[in-house]
Design an enzyme around this catalytic site. Sequence first.
Site, mmCIF file in Angstrom:
data_model
loop_
_atom_site.group_PDB
_atom_site.id
_atom_site.type_symbol
_atom_site.label_atom_id
_atom_site.label_comp_id
_atom_site.label_asym_id
_atom_site.label_seq_id
_atom_site.Cartn_x
_atom_site.Cartn_y
_atom_site.Cartn_z
ATOM 1 N N ARG A 106 -7.953 -9.284 47.695
ATOM 2 C CA ARG A 106 -8.662 -9.440 48.739
ATOM 3 C C ARG A 106 -9.195 -10.372 49.347
ATOM 4 N NH1 ARG A 106 -13.211 -4.456 47.579
ATOM 5 N NH2 ARG A 106 -12.032 -4.137 45.448
ATOM 6 N N THR A 110 -12.982 -10.114 54.995
ATOM 7 C CA THR A 110 -12.730 -8.849 54.848
ATOM 8 C C THR A 110 -12.450 -8.221 54.462
ATOM 9 O OG1 THR A 110 -9.797 -9.797 54.963
ATOM 10 C CG2 THR A 110 -10.790 -10.224 57.058
ATOM 11 N N ASP A 202 -14.836 -3.613 37.483
ATOM 12 C CA ASP A 202 -13.586 -3.995 38.358
ATOM 13 C C ASP A 202 -12.548 -4.062 37.371
ATOM 14 O OD1 ASP A 202 -11.166 -6.908 38.863
ATOM 15 O OD2 ASP A 202 -12.465 -6.407 40.330
ATOM 16 N N ASP A 205 -11.057 -7.492 36.087
ATOM 17 C CA ASP A 205 -11.514 -8.331 35.414
ATOM 18 C C ASP A 205 -11.731 -7.686 33.416
ATOM 19 O OD1 ASP A 205 -11.822 -10.604 36.234
ATOM 20 O OD2 ASP A 205 -13.775 -8.996 37.716
HETATM 21 N N1 URA Z 1 -10.904 -2.154 42.174
HETATM 22 C C1 URA Z 1 -11.528 -2.088 40.901
HETATM 23 O O1 URA Z 1 -11.300 -2.699 39.769
HETATM 24 N N2 URA Z 1 -12.462 -1.397 40.712
HETATM 25 C C2 URA Z 1 -13.251 -0.882 41.731
HETATM 26 O O2 URA Z 1 -13.663 0.312 41.944
HETATM 27 C C3 URA Z 1 -12.189 -0.779 42.732
HETATM 28 C C4 URA Z 1 -11.401 -1.468 43.043
#
Ligand code: URA
Length: 211
Positions: A106, A110, A202, A205
């Site tokens: 990502r 942006t 995430d 993570d």
């Molecule tokens: N990606 C993730 O790992 N968690 C989210 O909440 C959104 C995108």
Amino acid sequence: MKILKKVKLVNHPTIEHQLAIMRDKQTNSTLFRSCLKCLSYFIAYEASKHLETRNVSVETPLQKTIAKKNRDKVILIPILRAGLGMEEAFKEMLPFARIGHIGLFRQPRTKQPVKYYEKYPLTTKGGVVFLLDPMLASGHSAALALNLIKKQKPKSIKFCCIVSCPEGIEYVQKHHPDVEIYTAAIDKCLNKDCYIVPGLGDAGDRIFGTK
Ligand code: URA
């Protein structure tokens, strides 16, 4: 919000239980991965229900019989890196599958996805693709991955996730109305940082222990 008929919300008491553990911020990576794997079995089971079979002759210890084996060319494509957390369960459920990978990151400013890697098995042409990513958030990564995969001319694509939200579902359905979405939860919304709320944080993570 319009949720069209191509979304399958997969539910089961065990799914709820494992999802509760995954959502808990106290859950460590080892347990998080094991819950994700368990949920991925359920999603793989549902999403692969309509695969085609062919009759085969087998000899059991007692007699010859006709049994059924898979006929479709099946391709699993995890989106790197969080999709890797679903790959093992799908491989076990669909051991005849070939595996491709799509790497997206990502862009921090942006928030748009950018491709850095793609590799597909030759069987992707005419095959049934299961695209794996635990989180369907804005839907932009999923839509980009679907655009890339469609260039390979598969027979069909099923998007398999664990947690989704209305914004992501709507975006994918708008751009890829032919793609079925399988999810274990549809959460409330997306926040300004593009995280699903309440979500589980995430996923990458939490799978890999990188934060
Ligand atoms: N990606 C993730 O790992 N968690 C989210 O909440 C959104 C995108």
